[in-house]
Scaffold this motif. Structure first.
Motif, PDB file in Angstrom:
ATOM      1  N   ALA A 107      -0.138  48.606  46.525  1.00  0.00           N
ATOM      2  CA  ALA A 107      -0.542  49.490  45.434  1.00  0.00           C
ATOM      3  C   ALA A 107      -1.515  48.787  44.493  1.00  0.00           C
ATOM      4  O   ALA A 107      -2.522  49.368  44.061  1.00  0.00           O
ATOM      5  CB  ALA A 107       0.686  49.973  44.670  1.00  0.00           C
ATOM      6  N   ILE A 108      -1.226  47.519  44.170  1.00  0.00           N
ATOM      7  CA  ILE A 108      -2.116  46.752  43.287  1.00  0.00           C
ATOM      8  C   ILE A 108      -3.483  46.560  43.938  1.00  0.00           C
ATOM      9  O   ILE A 108      -4.526  46.726  43.294  1.00  0.00           O
ATOM     10  CB  ILE A 108      -1.483  45.384  42.944  1.00  0.00           C
ATOM     11  N   ALA A 109      -3.494  46.215  45.231  1.00  0.00           N
ATOM     12  CA  ALA A 109      -4.758  46.004  45.941  1.00  0.00           C
ATOM     13  C   ALA A 109      -5.592  47.279  45.971  1.00  0.00           C
ATOM     14  O   ALA A 109      -6.809  47.249  45.731  1.00  0.00           O
ATOM     15  CB  ALA A 109      -4.481  45.528  47.361  1.00  0.00           C
ATOM     16  N   ASP A 110      -4.947  48.418  46.258  1.00  0.00           N
ATOM     17  CA  ASP A 110      -5.673  49.693  46.285  1.00  0.00           C
ATOM     18  C   ASP A 110      -6.250  50.022  44.922  1.00  0.00           C
ATOM     19  O   ASP A 110      -7.389  50.499  44.808  1.00  0.00           O
ATOM     20  CB  ASP A 110      -4.749  50.817  46.752  1.00  0.00           C
ATOM     21  N   ASN A 111      -5.474  49.787  43.867  1.00  0.00           N
ATOM     22  CA  ASN A 111      -5.951  50.080  42.519  1.00  0.00           C
ATOM     23  C   ASN A 111      -7.064  49.127  42.091  1.00  0.00           C
ATOM     24  O   ASN A 111      -8.011  49.537  41.405  1.00  0.00           O
ATOM     25  CB  ASN A 111      -4.797  50.028  41.524  1.00  0.00           C
ATOM     26  N   GLN A 112      -6.982  47.865  42.489  1.00  0.00           N
ATOM     27  CA  GLN A 112      -8.057  46.921  42.176  1.00  0.00           C
ATOM     28  C   GLN A 112      -9.355  47.326  42.866  1.00  0.00           C
ATOM     29  O   GLN A 112     -10.427  47.277  42.262  1.00  0.00           O
ATOM     30  CB  GLN A 112      -7.647  45.507  42.593  1.00  0.00           C
ATOM     31  N   GLN A 113      -9.255  47.724  44.121  1.00  0.00           N
ATOM     32  CA  GLN A 113     -10.442  48.155  44.853  1.00  0.00           C
ATOM     33  C   GLN A 113     -11.022  49.435  44.258  1.00  0.00           C
ATOM     34  O   GLN A 113     -12.242  49.564  44.092  1.00  0.00           O
ATOM     35  CB  GLN A 113     -10.089  48.379  46.326  1.00  0.00           C
ATOM     36  N   TYR A 114     -10.145  50.385  43.927  1.00  0.00           N
ATOM     37  CA  TYR A 114     -10.586  51.649  43.339  1.00  0.00           C
ATOM     38  C   TYR A 114     -11.287  51.408  42.000  1.00  0.00           C
ATOM     39  O   TYR A 114     -12.352  51.971  41.719  1.00  0.00           O
ATOM     40  CB  TYR A 114      -9.377  52.563  43.148  1.00  0.00           C
ATOM     41  N   SER A 115     -10.686  50.555  41.165  1.00  0.00           N
ATOM     42  CA  SER A 115     -11.270  50.239  39.862  1.00  0.00           C
ATOM     43  C   SER A 115     -12.614  49.541  40.025  1.00  0.00           C
ATOM     44  O   SER A 115     -13.582  49.861  39.317  1.00  0.00           O
ATOM     45  CB  SER A 115     -10.303  49.358  39.069  1.00  0.00           C
ATOM     46  N   PHE A 116     -12.685  48.601  40.961  1.00  0.00           N
ATOM     47  CA  PHE A 116     -13.936  47.875  41.175  1.00  0.00           C
ATOM     48  C   PHE A 116     -15.049  48.813  41.622  1.00  0.00           C
ATOM     49  O   PHE A 116     -16.179  48.740  41.112  1.00  0.00           O
ATOM     50  CB  PHE A 116     -13.745  46.777  42.220  1.00  0.00           C
ATOM     51  N   GLN A 117     -14.759  49.687  42.565  1.00  0.00           N
ATOM     52  CA  GLN A 117     -15.794  50.594  43.069  1.00  0.00           C
ATOM     53  C   GLN A 117     -16.287  51.545  41.976  1.00  0.00           C
ATOM     54  O   GLN A 117     -17.483  51.837  41.882  1.00  0.00           O
ATOM     55  CB  GLN A 117     -15.261  51.390  44.268  1.00  0.00           C
ATOM     56  N   ASN A 118     -15.379  52.016  41.138  1.00  0.00           N
ATOM     57  CA  ASN A 118     -15.788  52.882  40.025  1.00  0.00           C
ATOM     58  C   ASN A 118     -16.664  52.128  39.023  1.00  0.00           C
ATOM     59  O   ASN A 118     -17.687  52.646  38.549  1.00  0.00           O
ATOM     60  CB  ASN A 118     -14.558  53.443  39.307  1.00  0.00           C
TER      61      ASN A 118
END
Length: 260
Positions: A107-118
Motif C-alpha cells: 500500500a505504501i509503495a503504491d501510494n508513493q508511486q501514485y504521489s510521485f507521478q502526480n
C-alpha cells in the motif's frame, strides 16, 4: 465498464502488440498469435493462478474439519460430542504478522508511486510556463522527492530507494506468507512439515513475477535513459542490508530532530 472487454487494460499489452521490445516479442504483433496468448495466458492461466495462490485456505479448512471429525465421540449418556477445530498456534501468528507487514508495504509503495507521478505531472506543467523553470517548478512542490527524480522520470526515494519494484516484492511476499497458514494448520500433526501442495501457487506466482518484472524493466530502460544506472544501484526485489539500515537511521534521526 460494460461490456468488460471495452475497459482499460494493462499498458504493457499494447507495447507487446506494437513489437517495441523486439526479439521474440515481435511474434505477438501477429493478430492470431496475440489472440492465442490472450486466451491461454491472460484469460485462462492467470485466473487459474488466482485460484492456486488461494489454495492454502483449502488446506487449512480441510485440516480443521479433520480435527473436528477426529474429536467426535459419544458421551456417557449417549449424546454425541463434537470437538472443536485445532487451536491457533505460533505459526498462525507469524503468518498474520507477515501478511499485514507486506500488505502495508504494498500500500505504501503504491501510494508513493501514485504521489510521485502526480507531482511529476505538476512539475512538467510548470516547466516552461511564464515565471516557471526547473527551480521554481521544484520549489512549488513540497515533497521529499529530489530534483533528479523529476528529470530522470522515475521514483527513486522511499521504498524505491531499497528495491526497484517494492509493490511487486510485497505482492510475492504476501502470498508466501499466506502459505504459512496451511503449514500452521498441519503443525499439530506434523511439526516438521513446512511444505505442502498448496505452495505450488506462490511458486508459480513468483516465477510469473520474474517475467513480469523483466518486461517492465525493459520498458523502463527504453523510456528512461538513466534507468540502467538505477539498476546498478538498487536491486529488483530483494533489498541489500545497507539501504535498509540507512533508511532506519535516517528515520530515527528525523524523529529525534522533531523531539528537539
Amino acid at each position: 465498464t460494460w461490456p468488460p472487454w471495452r475497459g482499460d487494460e494493462d499498458y504493457r499489452w499494447e507495447i507487446l502488440r506494437r513489437g517495441s521490445l523486439g526479439g521474440w516479442w515481435t511474434l505477438l504483433t501477429n493478430q492470431w498469435t496475440m489472440g492465442v496468448f490472450n486466451l491461454v495466458f491472460i484469460s485462462l492461466y492467470q485466473n487459474y493462478l488466482l485460484l492456486a495462490i488461494a489454495t492454502p485456505s483449502l488446506v487449512a479448512w480441510s485440516m480443521a474439519m479433520k480435527g473436528v471429525h477426529c474429536r467426535i465421540g459419544e458421551g456417557g449418556d449417549g449424546v454425541t460430542i463434537v470437538g472443536a477445530p485445532p487451536p491457533l498456534n505460533i505459526l498462525d501468528g507469524v503468518a498474520c504478522f507477515l501478511f499485514v507487514v507486506f500488505l502495508t508495504m504494498e500500500a505504501i509503495a503504491d501510494n508513493q508511486q501514485y504521489s510521485f507521478q502526480n507531482k511529476k505531472r505538476e512539475w512538467k506543467s510548470r516547466v516552461g510556463t511564464e515565471g516557471g523553470g526547473f527551480a521554481s517548478a521544484i520549489k512549488s512542490i513540497s515533497s521529499h522527492t529530489t530534483f533528479k527524480e523529476y528529470t530522470d522520470g522515475y521514483c527513486q526515494s522511499g521504498l524505491f530507494a531499497i528495491v526497484r519494484k517494492p509493490a511487486y516484492a510485497a505482492e510475492q511476499s504476501i502470498w508466501i506468507s499466506y502459505h504459512l497458514f496451511s503449514v500452521a494448520a498441519s503443525y499439530d500433526s506434523n511439526p516438521t512439515q513446512y511444505w505442502n501442495w498448496s505452495g505450488v501457487g506462490f511458486v508459480q506466482l513468483c516465477v510469473l513475477f520474474q517475467g513480469s518484472g523483466w518486461l517492465t524493466e525493459q520498458i523502463s530502460i527504453a523510456k528512461y535513459p538513466n534507468y540502467r544506472v538505477y539498476q546498478q544501484k538498487v536491486p529488483l526485489y530483494v533489498p541489500r542490508i545497507s539501504p535498509v539500515w540507512h533508511l532506519l537511521v535516517r528515520t530515527t534521526n528525523v524523529e529525534l530532530n522533531k523531539q528537539e
